[in-house]
Design an enzyme around this catalytic site. Structure first.
Site, short mmCIF file in Angstrom:
data_model
loop_
_atom_site.label_atom_id
_atom_site.label_comp_id
_atom_site.label_asym_id
_atom_site.label_seq_id
_atom_site.Cartn_x
_atom_site.Cartn_y
_atom_site.Cartn_z
N HIS A 29 14.83 -5.90 -15.97
CA HIS A 29 13.44 -6.33 -15.85
C HIS A 29 12.97 -7.10 -17.08
O HIS A 29 11.89 -7.70 -17.04
CB HIS A 29 12.55 -5.12 -15.58
CG HIS A 29 12.61 -4.65 -14.16
ND1 HIS A 29 11.59 -4.82 -13.26
CD2 HIS A 29 13.61 -4.06 -13.45
CE1 HIS A 29 11.93 -4.33 -12.08
NE2 HIS A 29 13.17 -3.86 -12.18
N GLU B 255 42.62 9.52 -6.34
CA GLU B 255 41.79 9.01 -5.25
C GLU B 255 41.93 7.49 -5.16
O GLU B 255 42.28 6.82 -6.13
CB GLU B 255 40.32 9.39 -5.49
CG GLU B 255 40.03 10.87 -5.26
CD GLU B 255 39.93 11.23 -3.80
OE1 GLU B 255 40.97 11.21 -3.10
OE2 GLU B 255 38.82 11.54 -3.32
N LYS C 73 13.81 -6.02 2.77
CA LYS C 73 15.21 -6.42 2.87
C LYS C 73 16.13 -5.30 2.39
O LYS C 73 17.16 -5.02 3.02
CB LYS C 73 15.45 -7.69 2.05
CG LYS C 73 16.80 -8.34 2.28
CD LYS C 73 16.87 -9.71 1.63
CE LYS C 73 18.17 -10.41 1.99
NZ LYS C 73 18.23 -11.77 1.44
N ASP C 74 15.77 -4.65 1.29
CA ASP C 74 16.56 -3.51 0.81
C ASP C 74 16.56 -2.37 1.82
O ASP C 74 17.57 -1.68 2.00
CB ASP C 74 16.02 -3.01 -0.53
CG ASP C 74 16.44 -3.89 -1.70
OD1 ASP C 74 17.31 -4.77 -1.50
OD2 ASP C 74 15.89 -3.71 -2.81
N SER D 248 16.33 -11.18 -12.77
CA SER D 248 17.55 -11.17 -11.97
C SER D 248 18.20 -12.55 -11.94
O SER D 248 17.52 -13.57 -11.97
CB SER D 248 17.24 -10.74 -10.53
OG SER D 248 16.77 -9.41 -10.48
#
Length: 432
Positions: A217, A289, A245-246, A221
């Site tokens: 922030h 894994e 959208k998220d 972005s």
């Protein structure tokens, strides 16, 4: 207004009363309401939010599991079986936690891949990137310790193999291994240490995640074009555009998560971990894994123990230096045709390493691992520095809005003003 109170813009009396004394709503509104974000995000930018959702799922299910788990070598395996059989919805919580680790790594791998493809590690976001790599390392440590806790065959022998790697460190290696084990072999003190650290590290991850978000922030972005916003016409307020959208991405993600938990809960696990740990019986093929397999392949590609450990560690440490290894001034690989091809080949090579890591340490898998390891390091240490100097890049767009909306974008853009939830009013966003 009384002295010392914050000048809250919210009209709801309860929200306003709280916000005047502790302006948390103002902070959320600033950082997740009117915060200007590039208008051209694609769905790869959903994966940061998905990682946050997954972290919450892992912490909540982990806390519940810890209430019923017994960290003792004679009872750990049976306590996990009791969770599965006798605890109300214990099977669901355990499967959500176990598969949540795999889903977490899938999300983070895609998140890292997106950052590498679109150049999100470049200035001014170097620290943001480095904090992300730190989160990845903490995730690996947490996942490894969590895999030991069921105290099955693969848990025990995986812990034995991986902790023994520290003995390759000159002078202090054996001392480190002894401290990790709490004795002279993997035993009850080891299990207690791993349980304690496995419970602690997710909260450390949460703290680093907050630093990661704070750094985001401050710098803002990145975006698929890799160019900075040049004004309000290039940005949108985060809410409601990207919250919606998220939300779509989160719903789809949870559907995939639920399908894995309910229909294939053991698909990504190993059958040997349903056998109680037995120090007297070594499994024919010890594997970690799936999300560790590429690095396990790099470890086994070198016959020398110390060399393998150094290469495996170096394969991750290289990511910290990526902002300086890639010398190109252009961020996004959309405008770097040769780099894009090499990066996609590197991605394929990463999956080849993952495949080799799951195979026995024999030919031809060892040879393929060695070639793939060479290509992995050559991409970072040779290709990226040279391409930044000699590659001819495509012309960059004039601005985000022109690339997205065409020339009509010059007429203006969304100012970010208007009413907001809770009765607050947003001020128009200033030009960057």
């Amino acid at each position: 207004m009384a002295g010392g109170l914050h000048d809250s813009q919210f009209t709801n009396p309860v929200v306003r009363w709280i916000d005047q004394r502790m302006p948390v709503f103002t902070m959320v509104q600033k950082e997740y309401g009117v915060f200007p974000t590039p208008r051209n995000f694609n769905y790869f930018w959903n994966f940061g939010a998905l990682a946050m959702i997954n972290l919450v799922i892992m912490i909540v299910t982990g806390i519940v599991l810890a209430m019923h788990y017994t960290p003792h070598v004679t009872m750990a395996f049976d306590s996990v079986e009791r969770i599965m059989r006798d605890v109300n919805f214990g099977w669901l919580i355990r499967y959500a936690h176990a598969n949540g680790a795999s889903m977490f790594f899938i999300v983070v791998y895609v998140h890292i891949w997106r950052g590498m493809y679109y150049g999100s590690f470049k200035a001014p976001r170097e620290l943001l990137w480095m904090l992300g790599v730190a989160i990845f390392l903490l995730m690996m440590a947490t996942a490894f310790m969590g895999y030991v806790l069921p105290w099955g065959q693969m848990s025990f022998w995986g812990a034995t193999v991986i902790t023994n790697l520290f003995s390759a460190i000159p002078v202090v290696g054996d001392t480190i291994v002894t401290y990790l084990w709490g004795g002279f072999s993997v035993d009850n003190p080891t299990l207690n240490r791993f349980f304690s650290l496995h419970y602690l590290l997710p909260f450390v991850i949460t703290g680093v995640v907050f630093l990661h978000i704070a750094a985001l922030h401050i710098t803002g972005s990145n975006n698929p074009l890799g160019i900075e916003p040049k004004g309000p016409q290039d940005t949108l307020p985060f809410h409601p555009y990207y919250t919606i959208k998220d939300s779509v991405g989160i719903v789809v993600y949870l559907m995939v998560f639920a399908a894995l938990v309910f229909f294939a809960p053991n698909y990504l696990g190993h059958a040997d971990n349903y056998i109680p740990a037995n120090p007297m019986v070594t499994p024919p093929h010890i594997v970690p894994e799936w999300y560790f397999l590429p690095f396990y392949a790099i470890l086994r590609a070198v016959p020398d123990k110390l060399g393998g450990v150094l290469l495996m560690g170096g394969s991750i440490v290289l990511l910290f230096f990526l902002p300086w290894l890639d010398s190109s001034k252009v961020r996004s690989l959309r405008f770097r045709p040769i780099s894009r091809i090499l990066f996609l080949l590197w991605t394929v090579n990463f999956f080849v390493l993952m495949w080799c890591g799951g195979k026995p340490a024999e030919q031809p898998y060892v040879l393929i691992s060695q070639i793939s390891t060479l290509l992995y390091f050559a991409y970072f240490l040779v290709a990226l520095p040279l391409l930044g100097r000699f590659e001819r890049t495509l012309p960059l767009p004039e601005s985000i809005s022109v690339a997205v909306l065409g020339k009509k974008a010059h007429g203006g853009g969304h100012s970010g003003g208007g009413p907001l939830p809770g009765g607050a009013t947003a001020k128009p966003m200033e030009k960057a």
